[in-house]
Design an enzyme around this catalytic site. Sequence first.
Site, PDB file in Angstrom:
ATOM      1  N   ASP B 257       0.827  -1.195   0.000  1.00  0.00           N
ATOM      2  CA  ASP B 257       0.000   0.000   0.000  1.00  0.00           C
ATOM      3  C   ASP B 257       0.863   1.248   0.000  1.00  0.00           C
ATOM      4  O   ASP B 257       0.610   2.203  -0.727  1.00  0.00           O
ATOM      5  CB  ASP B 257      -0.899  -0.021   1.240  1.00  0.00           C
ATOM      6  CG  ASP B 257      -2.149   0.768   1.013  1.00  0.00           C
ATOM      7  OD1 ASP B 257      -2.717   1.260   1.986  1.00  0.00           O
ATOM      8  OD2 ASP B 257      -2.548   0.920  -0.152  1.00  0.00           O
ATOM      9  N   ASP B 385      -9.347  -0.894   4.573  1.00  0.00           N
ATOM     10  CA  ASP B 385      -8.709  -0.618   5.855  1.00  0.00           C
ATOM     11  C   ASP B 385      -9.492  -1.244   6.983  1.00  0.00           C
ATOM     12  O   ASP B 385      -8.926  -1.862   7.884  1.00  0.00           O
ATOM     13  CB  ASP B 385      -8.620   0.891   6.089  1.00  0.00           C
ATOM     14  CG  ASP B 385      -7.624   1.524   5.152  1.00  0.00           C
ATOM     15  OD1 ASP B 385      -7.810   2.688   4.785  1.00  0.00           O
ATOM     16  OD2 ASP B 385      -6.660   0.832   4.791  1.00  0.00           O
TER      17      ASP B 385
END
Lengths: 256, 467
Positions: B257, B385
């Site tokens: 990420d 997330d």
Amino acid sequence: MTLAVFFGCTFIAFGPALGLFLFTIARDPLRIIILIAGAFFWLVSLLLSSLIWFIAVKASDPQDEPLQKGLLIFGVMFSVLLQEAFRFLYYKLLRKAIEGLVALSEDGCSPISIQQMAYVAGVGFGLMSGAFSMINLLADSLGPGTVGIHGDSQLYFLTSAFMTMVLIFLHTFWGILFFHGCEHRRWWEIAAVVIMHLAVSGSTFCNPLYVGSLVPSYLMMAAAAVWAYILSGGSAQNLRRFLLCLRSGASPQLGS
Amino acid sequence: MTELSAHLPQFQHGQLTENFPDNHLSNTNDSCERRRHDNSERRRNDNPDSETNGQPQNIQQVVEHDEDEDEELTLKYGAKHVIMLFVPVTLCMVVVVATIKSVSFYTRKDGQLIYTPFTEETETVGQRALNSILNAAIMISVIIVMTILLVVLYKYRCYKVIHGWLIISSLLLLFFFSFIYLGEVFKTYNVAMDYITVALMIWNFGVVGMICIHWKGPLRLQQAYLIMISALMALVFIKYLPEWTAWLILAVISVYDLVAVLCPKGPLRMLVETAQERNETLFPALIYSSTMIWLVNMAEEDPEAQRKASKNSAYDKQAPANQARNEDAEADDGGFSQEWQQQRDNRIGPIESTPESRAAVQALPSNSQTSEDPEERGVKLGLGDFIFYSVLVGKASATASGDWNTTLACFVAILIGLCLTLLLLAIFKKALPALPISITFGLVFYFATDNLVQPFMDQLAFHQFYI
């Protein structure tokens, strides 16, 4: 070990803290963040102190019972000192944060004062400390078992709950005292907090002789409460007016 | 990743049952969601269309002239927005931990996904380590391939494909996985149930979920559904990923990420830039949002009436014709990663090309926006997330010897990571991934608490010492 024990111990240990949280902290997002950050700092201090204890234990003979107990006592004392050190570090961080908040605000004053931060930080430390002491016990109390079946004290859960409650309160008051001492450069206040903490933890060494640990802790809590109240601007007159207002139920006087 | 998570779970479900690529999409979605999170941060400062499509523009103009005011607004809204994210993240984790602790199905080993073909039941530790590294490598490569596929699809404007994919994923998630979940809950509590009632319940749950997530619905209901599907997805991951593989995947996905969001050649960044060029926004169905998007409603009809009506409604994602240009990309783009990236691009875009996007937004009737309370601006977080935070905490509660202490430590660590990420966003004012800091803290605290703190606390509890 029933549901009654579980709920009873939960509310004894965390009821007052929950009340404090709901009525004074939950409304303000900034305070919630300070609370969580306080819990985090306590956690880091615990981590470091367990690391030291772990290294000491691994380096020693596991069969030697008195040595292990001695190492544990050393671990407890070291952990107390580290907790207070991290409280100081947290104070430093909050000081910087207040300066930042003041710089960013429109009217030049911070939305939260250092005293409020001290209180919230104390509650954060206390909640995390209490949670770590109590949560596994509460989970076990839901399951089957008999307390003290091997000859230990049968009041284990109850005394743990009371000890947790007093520790949460103590951490709150210590937060206020400690930050006040740091603010006004009164080192004896900081030293008093450290000594009190060491005394409370030391008194738990006489467990299961609970009168030796619970009674002094509650007395110290009362003393710390009065001291913190006075330092926060309270006085006997304020208290009287507050109580009178409640009793009379009349329109509130601003003084209380 | 943070923002696109909502879609991710849907995809993930589809992927898990369909084929390998789905998992990747989930992961990419996660990164998108993260970026969205960052974008919201940036939005606060200078990105008009991150959170509230139209509002930031006005607010941006208002605060532009005063640096201090801008920063102050950032901080003022920062605390509130942090809490707006704390609450759903906490809720998702609570649901996951409660399920793990009560329903034994999700901690029972029933095989592994095809994306992690190597078993961890090996004789030697070295073999186990090697297998888990290979599993993580395969999973990450699938994710990277899927992200690149999404970039390609988006670049060639295959919006229908992405949209269809998203719908199928949502269907699988809302119907199939919740059916399994319901069945396991009934088994755990020994509740007798007939198929007709279950069919009715699942049908209603699923249809309302599809409507809320992909079309219009009350904001709270949409938020609740997004949290529920994130939790379902996290539970699936917790069940089917073996232990070492799970930790490795969490670590590698944080690194991925970070790379995908910050590197100029990263696929997610390219998606963002493409979306910026086309002035499109990401699909909101993959993102958890605390308020609705103003622009959507504004573009449709009378802004005044819209404002009142839209106060509590979700985005209207399926009215591309009515939406502003910014929304077009969202409506068209059904794929999660693309949407993510688009939204991220949108967030990032205005920073670089402010005059154009601002002009576009300002062209819309803005009187409703100016009177808008700045605090109404919401914050967005990608569902990816949510999922990975919950996977970490769920795995901690499922497999740790420290049990509740470890779970609590990971929970606090993740919240602090989220806080720090938001702070960094306020400082750097550009898109940052939300996964790395929280996952790093979470992993460090998991291993430290499980191995160091737990023996210490055990001994203390045994002697009833208090620290």
